[in-house]
Design an enzyme around this catalytic site. Structure first.
Site, PDB file in Angstrom:
ATOM      1  N   ASN A   1     -26.899 -16.260  45.765  1.00  0.00           N
ATOM      2  CA  ASN A   1     -26.553 -14.925  46.247  1.00  0.00           C
ATOM      3  C   ASN A   1     -27.861 -14.251  46.651  1.00  0.00           C
ATOM      4  OD1 ASN A   1     -25.736 -12.313  46.644  1.00  0.00           O
ATOM      5  ND2 ASN A   1     -24.639 -12.119  44.710  1.00  0.00           N
TER       6      ASN A   1
ATOM      7  N   ARG B   1     -23.106 -16.949  48.861  1.00  0.00           N
ATOM      8  CA  ARG B   1     -22.324 -15.737  49.048  1.00  0.00           C
ATOM      9  C   ARG B   1     -22.802 -15.087  50.350  1.00  0.00           C
ATOM     10  NH1 ARG B   1     -23.194  -9.852  46.647  1.00  0.00           N
ATOM     11  NH2 ARG B   1     -21.268  -8.946  47.430  1.00  0.00           N
TER      12      ARG B   1
ATOM     13  N   HIS C   1     -15.573  -7.485  48.125  1.00  0.00           N
ATOM     14  CA  HIS C   1     -15.212  -8.007  46.788  1.00  0.00           C
ATOM     15  C   HIS C   1     -14.094  -9.054  46.877  1.00  0.00           C
ATOM     16  CE1 HIS C   1     -16.571  -3.921  44.888  1.00  0.00           C
ATOM     17  NE2 HIS C   1     -17.542  -4.810  44.781  1.00  0.00           N
TER      18      HIS C   1
ATOM     19  N   ARG D   1     -22.001   5.838  45.497  1.00  0.00           N
ATOM     20  CA  ARG D   1     -21.385   5.995  46.819  1.00  0.00           C
ATOM     21  C   ARG D   1     -20.237   6.990  46.763  1.00  0.00           C
ATOM     22  NH1 ARG D   1     -20.440  -0.316  47.799  1.00  0.00           N
ATOM     23  NH2 ARG D   1     -21.878  -0.676  46.090  1.00  0.00           N
TER      24      ARG D   1
ATOM     25  N   GLU E   1     -17.191 -14.577  40.187  1.00  0.00           N
ATOM     26  CA  GLU E   1     -17.374 -14.863  41.608  1.00  0.00           C
ATOM     27  C   GLU E   1     -18.140 -16.171  41.816  1.00  0.00           C
ATOM     28  OE1 GLU E   1     -18.403 -10.632  41.551  1.00  0.00           O
ATOM     29  OE2 GLU E   1     -18.078 -10.662  43.710  1.00  0.00           O
TER      30      GLU E   1
END
Ligand code: ADP
Length: 397
Positions: free
Chosen positions: A7, A91, A181, A242, A385
């Protein structure tokens, strides 16, 4: 099969070496400050841990080399040679409309990844750099696979992904909801079917990935049919820093009043808003919980606002799918905060969701957290993940 999962960010690179046969993590760690100076972390069961030691990393290639050196190290390594790595899974944040699933990487795929850069200018270049570094260090014979955050959501129907803007912005500029996601939502939906002992194709699920970044997805028959993030991961729920969705008119108002340009405005929306902005305390839900208990009203408001946002998405997606069999909680907050799960589910009894406060008093382990007679099940499912990326990679390699 031994799969190295990568990743890659702009100055960091997380890695895991997994054995897909028994789904065990053989080693994992992190390279940080790539291009600045370089710090290396490595952990493997039963071996010495390397914790953020200095290691020169002018580029991602040196970072990958450090990972491989550690994996084959005589004393602390977990494989005898690089040749034991059967495949590498990467990823990749954005696959645009080109990728609706994971793919084996070749020249054509690399060109398509480059073409997606405008959609994720901060993330995709780093992912591509990670792929190139692996190709350079491991050679062309080790298969490499790209697994996209957006791919799972490519099943959304136009009614869910179209923005009410002039249609040419979709046709010419690909402005639409993509969602993120996806690897996590897909993984927990598969685990939910296994836990419920029912085929995924027969289930209506709402998956709540609640972490520092958060998104909720409606999954009908194993397919994503709507999701809260949008063209970018700034949309949907209020998050750690955010804003999530807001009235676009606010931008013009604040930019005018404070003489901000669009970069400064977006910096506020991405980094200074969400529960951090509302509380003024922290983006971390643990800090907010403590501050709230000590009487900090803005911290309590920030958590309430977040929980309320998740509840509204659950209601909306139950309506969108015409029902729901199970609500899934995952990621940092979803896996670890019994209080927030209870708060989110409270008031949803009308639609058949009854939480079991005792069963819910658990962290980080697959558990049914609704009462036995609850028509809609609530499930705690830790996400994974890296495992999903490794399994996709093994299947394609
Ligand atoms: P990321 O989006 O960075 O992968 P994570 O999924 O790791 O984020 O989630 C991080 C969030 O999970 C943080 O806000 C953290 O406070 C929260 N979290 C972790 N443990 C707990 C806990 N015990 N109670 C409440 N929140 C927690």
């Amino acid at each position: 099969m031994k799969v190295l999962v990568i990743n890659a960010g702009s100055s960091s690179l997380k890695y895991q070496l997994l054995d897909t046969a028994n789904q065990q993590v053989l080693a994992k760690g992190l390279c940080e400050r790539i291009g600045i100076d370089g710090k290396f972390t490595y952990k493997a069961p039963g071996k010495d841990t390397i914790d953020a030691v200095d290691a020169p990393m002018p580029t991602h290639s040196e970072a990958i080399q450090a990972v491989l050196d550690a994996l084959v190290d005589k004393a602390n390594g977990v494989i005898a040679s690089m040749g034991e790595i059967d495949a590498v899974g990467h990823r990749v944040v954005h696959g645009g409309e080109t990728f609706a699933g994971s793919v084996r990487i070749d020249g054509q795929v690399m060109a398509a990844l480059e073409a997606c850069i405008p959609l994720a200018p901060l993330h995709n270049p780093a992912n591509i750099t990670g792929i190139r570094a692996c190709q350079a260090v491991l050679g062309p014979d080790v298969p490499q696979v790209a697994v996209f955050d957006t791919a799972f959501h490519q099943t959304m129907p136009p009614v869910a992904y179209t923005y009410p803007l002039p249609y040419e912005y979709y046709e010419k500029d690909k402005v639409r909801r993509y969602g993120f996601h996806g690897t996590s939502h897909k993984y927990v939906s598969q685990r939910a079917a296994a836990m419920l002992g029912k085929p995924l194709e027969s289930l209506k699920l709402i998956s709540c990935h609640l972490g520092n970044g958060s998104s909720v997805t409606a999954i009908d028959g194993g397919k994503s049919v709507d999701t809260s993030m949008g063209f970018t991961p700034l949309a949907g729920l209020p998050m750690g820093t955010r804003s999530g969705d807001l009235d676009a008119g606010i931008l013009e108002y604040l930019m005018g009043r404070y003489n901000l340009d669009i970069r400064e405005m977006l910096d506020i929306l991405n980094k200074k808003s969400g529960v951090l902005g509302v509380s003024g305390v922290s983006s971390d839900f643990r800090d907010l919980g403590l501050a709230g208990e000590q009487g900090n009203r803005r911290a309590a408001l920030a958590v309430d606002l977040f929980n309320y946002g998740v509840k509204k998405y659950i209601g909306a997606y139950a309506a969108a799918m015409g029902g729901v069999d199970a609500v899934i909680f995952t990621a940092g907050v979803g896996e670890n905060s019994p209080e927030q799960r209870l708060a989110i589910a409270s008031g949803l009894e009308f639609m058949g969701l009854k939480m079991d406060p005792e069963a819910n008093n658990v962290r980080g382990k697959e558990t049914v957290i609704s009462t036995p007679d609850s028509k809609v099940k609530a499930l705690l499912i830790p996400t994974n993940e890296e495992l999903m990326i490794a399994l996709d990679t093994a299947a394609l390699a």
